[in-house]
Design a protein around this motif. Structure first.
Motif, mmCIF file in Angstrom:
data_model
loop_
_atom_site.group_PDB
_atom_site.id
_atom_site.type_symbol
_atom_site.label_atom_id
_atom_site.label_comp_id
_atom_site.label_asym_id
_atom_site.label_seq_id
_atom_site.Cartn_x
_atom_site.Cartn_y
_atom_site.Cartn_z
ATOM 1 N N ASN A 21 0.878 -1.072 0.165
ATOM 2 C CA ASN A 21 0.017 -0.146 -0.147
ATOM 3 C C ASN A 21 0.806 1.369 -0.031
ATOM 4 O OD1 ASN A 21 0.356 1.124 3.071
ATOM 5 N ND2 ASN A 21 -0.345 -0.961 3.383
ATOM 6 N N THR A 56 -1.793 -5.507 2.968
ATOM 7 C CA THR A 56 -3.100 -5.672 2.488
ATOM 8 C C THR A 56 -3.724 -7.114 3.002
ATOM 9 O OG1 THR A 56 -2.503 -4.588 0.152
ATOM 10 C CG2 THR A 56 -4.347 -6.163 0.239
ATOM 11 N N GLU A 83 -7.795 -0.023 1.244
ATOM 12 C CA GLU A 83 -7.488 -0.159 -0.220
ATOM 13 C C GLU A 83 -8.427 -1.022 -0.712
ATOM 14 O OE1 GLU A 83 -3.719 1.988 0.834
ATOM 15 O OE2 GLU A 83 -4.829 0.349 1.652
#
Length: 368
Positions: free
Chosen positions: A153, A281, A305
């Motif tokens: 990210n 993530t 995200e």
């Protein structure tokens, strides 16, 4: 080529990097996997995938410099003996000492993955600042020894750049670990509304917020199910069995421990919950998305995200138990909206998080 893949935690190496290692092998390369857990437990497991597993000395949560020196020495010896053509490292200890050990042995093709920054990196307090200063130096050293560094990210990438640990040119963004869309497919929703949390039972994952929200909703909606899957952990912020026990005994949650296959539990849920404080993530979120579940997670690095707020789920503030419970309750009262969000999750997983695309990027960067 001979490719070494290093991790501080063997089970994480198996569950999170196996797809990547299998793709390396499909290209005709030899893979050696290194982790902290005994060869007697894992060697045959990895051999089934034509991967050679080796144990190295790593204590994930130790801050003892003598133990870290022992880790460095064992990795130096490995690099000297095996001379891998490519080295892929992830998780803090092996990123730092693996990349340094490779550099000492003249191995320049080192690629590191920063799969999320821990609580120490973002925490406060005098002790925390001291540990953070040490970690920053270690990460700076690791980045110097790495040819490229993968981030999952932009928050983590920008944090490294802002602290002078790496230059932008050396960074690569990938969409998490990816998800195997052939293995994780949409399944039919169960009749009862049900929520699921999967992960190590550490407080930084937001497990306490999940438990408290489950308790609040269960009192008003006794028919709703709340599932919890994951092991206890040695992390300093780990949940103790005695802290979980009352929630089980009072019937607020159903606890299933650690599971080798999470698909049956995702299938039993109508929504996936991860109130984590920080991630790279989260792979479990991607798996739940691929199986067509709405997501409620935090507006935190790595988590944000995965969700477009109001489209495939909701983002809530970190440590906001009330806000979490409100969103969960809304999905209980609006099952059709929940299903539509789940469908959108599956679309996003197909478009953005296919493990084949993620691994292709990694192999291209590594020249494999």
């Amino acid at each position: 080529m001979k490719i070494a893949v290093l991790s501080s935690h063997t089970s994480s190496l198996f569950w999170f990097r196996m797809d990547m290692m299998k793709d390396f092998i499909k290209k005709g390369h030899t893979v050696i996997a290194l982790g902290s857990e005994p060869e007697s437990e894992w060697k045959k497991v990895f051999e089934e995938y034509n991967i050679d597993y080796r144990q190295v000395y790593v204590e994930r949560n130790s801050m003892n410099p003598l133990k870290d020196l022992k880790t460095l020495r064992s990795l130096i010896n490995f690099m000297k003996m095996e001379r891998p053509d490519r080295v892929f490292t992830y998780q803090a200890k092996t990123v730092v000492y693996g990349s340094v050990a490779a550099k000492i042995n003249g191995i320049s093709e080192v690629y590191s993955l920063i799969a999320g920054l821990g609580s120490i990196f973002r925490g406060e307090g005098i002790k925390n600042k001291l540990v953070k200063a040490i970690m920053k130096f270690e990460y700076w050293t690791a980045c110097k020894c790495s040819k490229k560094v993968f981030f999952q990210n932009n928050d983590d990438k920008n944090e490294f750049i802002r602290n002078g640990l790496i230059t932008d040119e050396k960074t690569v963004i990938i969409n998490g670990s990816g998800v195997d869309l052939e293995k994780f497919k949409p399944t039919q929703f169960p009749e009862k509304p049900s929520f699921l949390f999967i992960g190590r039972l550490i407080k930084d994952k937001g497990v306490m917020e999940y438990l408290k929200a489950c308790k609040d909703i269960k009192e008003n909606y006794p028919h709703v199910r709340f599932l919890l899957v994951g092991p206890f952990d040695s992390n300093p912020s780990a949940l103790k069995p005695d802290e979980l026990k009352p929630y089980i005994e009072d019937g607020f949650i159903e606890y299933y421990g650690e599971q080798s296959d999470v698909r049956p539990f995702i299938s039993q849920s109508t929504s996936y919950i991860l109130p984590s404080y920080h991630e790279g993530t989260p792979k479990t979120v991607l798996e739940a998305m691929a199986m067509g579940r709405s997501i409620i997670t935090t507006d935190a690095p790595g988590c944000r995200e995965t969700v477009v707020d109001g489209l495939n789920g909701y983002l809530v503030k970190i440590k906001d138990t009330k806000g979490l419970a409100n969103k969960m309750e809304y999905l209980v009262a609006n099952p059709e909206i929940n299903k539509k969000m789940g469908q959108k999750s599956a679309e996003v997983a197909r478009e953005k998080y296919d493990v084949k695309i993620v691994n292709q990027t990694i192999m291209q960067i590594m020249g494999i």
